[in-house]
Design a protein around this motif. Structure first.
Motif, PDB file in Angstrom:
ATOM      1  N   LEU A 195      -2.686 -17.465  15.754  1.00  0.00           N
ATOM      2  CA  LEU A 195      -2.101 -17.796  14.285  1.00  0.00           C
ATOM      3  C   LEU A 195      -0.949 -16.753  14.201  1.00  0.00           C
ATOM      4  N   SER A 196      -0.300 -17.509  13.392  1.00  0.00           N
ATOM      5  CA  SER A 196       1.063 -16.656  12.969  1.00  0.00           C
ATOM      6  C   SER A 196       1.201 -16.899  11.382  1.00  0.00           C
ATOM      7  N   CYS A 197       1.742 -16.010  10.723  1.00  0.00           N
ATOM      8  CA  CYS A 197       2.049 -15.910   9.156  1.00  0.00           C
ATOM      9  C   CYS A 197       3.296 -15.224   8.860  1.00  0.00           C
ATOM     10  N   ALA A 198       4.239 -15.879   8.486  1.00  0.00           N
ATOM     11  CA  ALA A 198       5.707 -15.382   8.200  1.00  0.00           C
ATOM     12  C   ALA A 198       5.648 -15.155   6.600  1.00  0.00           C
ATOM     13  N   ALA A 199       6.325 -13.943   6.247  1.00  0.00           N
ATOM     14  CA  ALA A 199       6.536 -13.602   4.999  1.00  0.00           C
ATOM     15  C   ALA A 199       7.965 -13.774   4.501  1.00  0.00           C
ATOM     16  N   SER A 200       8.162 -14.568   3.668  1.00  0.00           N
ATOM     17  CA  SER A 200       9.810 -14.700   3.349  1.00  0.00           C
ATOM     18  C   SER A 200       9.790 -14.277   1.785  1.00  0.00           C
ATOM     19  N   GLY A 201      11.093 -13.685   1.723  1.00  0.00           N
ATOM     20  CA  GLY A 201      11.415 -13.118   0.306  1.00  0.00           C
ATOM     21  C   GLY A 201      11.205 -11.713  -0.007  1.00  0.00           C
ATOM     22  N   ALA A 202      10.990 -11.192   1.220  1.00  0.00           N
ATOM     23  CA  ALA A 202      10.631  -9.701   1.072  1.00  0.00           C
ATOM     24  C   ALA A 202      11.748  -8.768   1.938  1.00  0.00           C
ATOM     25  N   SER A 203      12.928  -8.600   1.547  1.00  0.00           N
ATOM     26  CA  SER A 203      13.801  -7.856   2.364  1.00  0.00           C
ATOM     27  C   SER A 203      14.282  -6.731   1.852  1.00  0.00           C
ATOM     28  N   GLY A 204      14.646  -5.789   2.616  1.00  0.00           N
ATOM     29  CA  GLY A 204      15.155  -4.540   2.248  1.00  0.00           C
ATOM     30  C   GLY A 204      14.095  -3.409   2.283  1.00  0.00           C
ATOM     31  N   THR A 205      14.476  -2.311   2.539  1.00  0.00           N
ATOM     32  CA  THR A 205      13.393  -1.127   2.619  1.00  0.00           C
ATOM     33  C   THR A 205      12.468  -0.960   1.647  1.00  0.00           C
ATOM     34  N   SER A 206      13.020  -0.948   0.450  1.00  0.00           N
ATOM     35  CA  SER A 206      12.569  -0.671  -0.941  1.00  0.00           C
ATOM     36  C   SER A 206      11.353  -1.765  -1.219  1.00  0.00           C
ATOM     37  N   SER A 207      11.293  -2.890  -0.634  1.00  0.00           N
ATOM     38  CA  SER A 207      10.361  -4.003  -0.953  1.00  0.00           C
ATOM     39  C   SER A 207       9.637  -4.220   0.245  1.00  0.00           C
ATOM     40  N   ILE A 256       6.831  -5.024   3.290  1.00  0.00           N
ATOM     41  CA  ILE A 256       5.654  -5.295   3.065  1.00  0.00           C
ATOM     42  C   ILE A 256       4.915  -4.046   3.728  1.00  0.00           C
ATOM     43  N   ARG A 257       3.774  -3.532   3.155  1.00  0.00           N
ATOM     44  CA  ARG A 257       2.957  -2.645   3.577  1.00  0.00           C
ATOM     45  C   ARG A 257       1.863  -2.878   4.289  1.00  0.00           C
ATOM     46  N   LEU A 280      -6.659 -17.189   6.240  1.00  0.00           N
ATOM     47  CA  LEU A 280      -5.751 -16.856   5.179  1.00  0.00           C
ATOM     48  C   LEU A 280      -4.999 -15.702   5.566  1.00  0.00           C
ATOM     49  N   CYS A 281      -3.803 -15.500   5.303  1.00  0.00           N
ATOM     50  CA  CYS A 281      -3.049 -14.274   5.508  1.00  0.00           C
ATOM     51  C   CYS A 281      -2.530 -13.679   4.086  1.00  0.00           C
ATOM     52  N   PHE A 282      -2.415 -12.391   4.368  1.00  0.00           N
ATOM     53  CA  PHE A 282      -2.443 -11.411   3.132  1.00  0.00           C
ATOM     54  C   PHE A 282      -1.349 -10.532   3.659  1.00  0.00           C
ATOM     55  N   ALA A 283      -0.726 -10.093   2.252  1.00  0.00           N
ATOM     56  CA  ALA A 283       0.420  -9.049   2.384  1.00  0.00           C
ATOM     57  C   ALA A 283       0.435  -8.448   1.244  1.00  0.00           C
ATOM     58  N   ASP A 284       0.655  -7.072   1.060  1.00  0.00           N
ATOM     59  CA  ASP A 284       1.057  -6.399  -0.060  1.00  0.00           C
ATOM     60  C   ASP A 284       2.155  -5.528   0.010  1.00  0.00           C
ATOM     61  N   ARG A 285       2.862  -4.972  -0.875  1.00  0.00           N
ATOM     62  CA  ARG A 285       3.755  -4.178  -1.298  1.00  0.00           C
ATOM     63  C   ARG A 285       3.418  -3.144  -2.357  1.00  0.00           C
ATOM     64  N   PHE A 286       4.158  -2.063  -2.383  1.00  0.00           N
ATOM     65  CA  PHE A 286       3.875  -0.971  -3.230  1.00  0.00           C
ATOM     66  C   PHE A 286       5.112  -0.846  -3.882  1.00  0.00           C
ATOM     67  N   PHE A 287       5.392  -0.612  -5.350  1.00  0.00           N
ATOM     68  CA  PHE A 287       6.359  -0.363  -6.237  1.00  0.00           C
ATOM     69  C   PHE A 287       5.939   0.762  -7.035  1.00  0.00           C
ATOM     70  N   SER A 335       5.737   0.404 -10.283  1.00  0.00           N
ATOM     71  CA  SER A 335       5.007  -0.268 -11.075  1.00  0.00           C
ATOM     72  C   SER A 335       3.389  -0.824 -10.489  1.00  0.00           C
ATOM     73  N   GLY A 336       3.317  -0.669  -9.260  1.00  0.00           N
ATOM     74  CA  GLY A 336       2.053  -0.768  -8.803  1.00  0.00           C
ATOM     75  C   GLY A 336       2.074  -1.628  -7.595  1.00  0.00           C
ATOM     76  N   ARG A 337       0.847  -2.100  -7.085  1.00  0.00           N
ATOM     77  CA  ARG A 337       0.795  -2.709  -5.881  1.00  0.00           C
ATOM     78  C   ARG A 337       0.570  -4.504  -6.076  1.00  0.00           C
ATOM     79  N   TYR A 338       1.531  -5.013  -5.457  1.00  0.00           N
ATOM     80  CA  TYR A 338       1.392  -6.515  -5.461  1.00  0.00           C
ATOM     81  C   TYR A 338       0.914  -7.045  -4.072  1.00  0.00           C
ATOM     82  N   GLN A 339      -0.033  -7.964  -4.517  1.00  0.00           N
ATOM     83  CA  GLN A 339      -0.666  -8.743  -3.399  1.00  0.00           C
ATOM     84  C   GLN A 339      -0.444 -10.420  -3.223  1.00  0.00           C
ATOM     85  N   TYR A 340       0.037 -10.581  -2.057  1.00  0.00           N
ATOM     86  CA  TYR A 340       0.382 -11.895  -1.784  1.00  0.00           C
ATOM     87  C   TYR A 340      -0.684 -12.585  -0.691  1.00  0.00           C
ATOM     88  N   TRP A 341      -0.665 -14.016  -0.831  1.00  0.00           N
ATOM     89  CA  TRP A 341      -1.778 -14.723  -0.455  1.00  0.00           C
ATOM     90  C   TRP A 341      -1.113 -16.104   0.263  1.00  0.00           C
TER      91      TRP A 341
END
Length: 121
Positions: A19-31, A33-34, A96-103, A105-111
């Motif tokens: 299985l593969s899961c590609a995340a798009s829209g998360a570019s740049g070191t500050s954003s 994916i953790r 289902l694939c999952f990813a999160d990022r931390f800012f 303002s908090g943790r953001y989760q994506y499915w």
């Protein structure tokens, strides 16, 4: 961030799938994916965690898949993989694939929407 999973299908018991899961829209070191992970949900069952992998490659697995599944990621591509070997009928589920990022303002989760894996006996 959008997650697009692929690679599911129908396989006989003992077979393999990747299985593969590609995340798009998360570019740049500050954003960046953790964590990335794979969950699965069978019919009439609760969603369960299959495997996780951190940005540094540290991984964890559910006991039911240890020794059979391998999770990996390509940080440059924001993509997570799940190599599934020695598949069993009980592995049948939507994965289902999952990813999160931390800012600040908090943790953001994506499915992602998931990909169906069916293992026949």
């Amino acid at each position: 961030v959008q997650l697009q999973a692929s690679g599911g299908g129908l396989v006989q018991a003992g077979g393999s799938l990747r299985l593969s899961c590609a995340a798009s829209g998360a570019s740049g070191t500050s954003s960046s994916i953790r964590n990335m992970a794979w969950y699965r949900q069978g019919s009439e069952e609760e969603r369960e965690l299959v495997a996780t992998i951190g940005m540094d490659g540290t991984s964890n697995y559910d006991d039911s898949v240890k020794g059979r599944f391998i999770i990996s990621r390509d940080n440059a591509k924001n993509t997570v993989y799940l190599q599934m070997n020695s598949l069993k009928p009980e592995d049948t589920a939507v994965y289902l694939c999952f990813a999160d990022r931390f800012f600040m303002s908090g943790r953001y989760q994506y499915w992602g929407k998931g990909t169906q894996v069916t293992v026949s006996s």
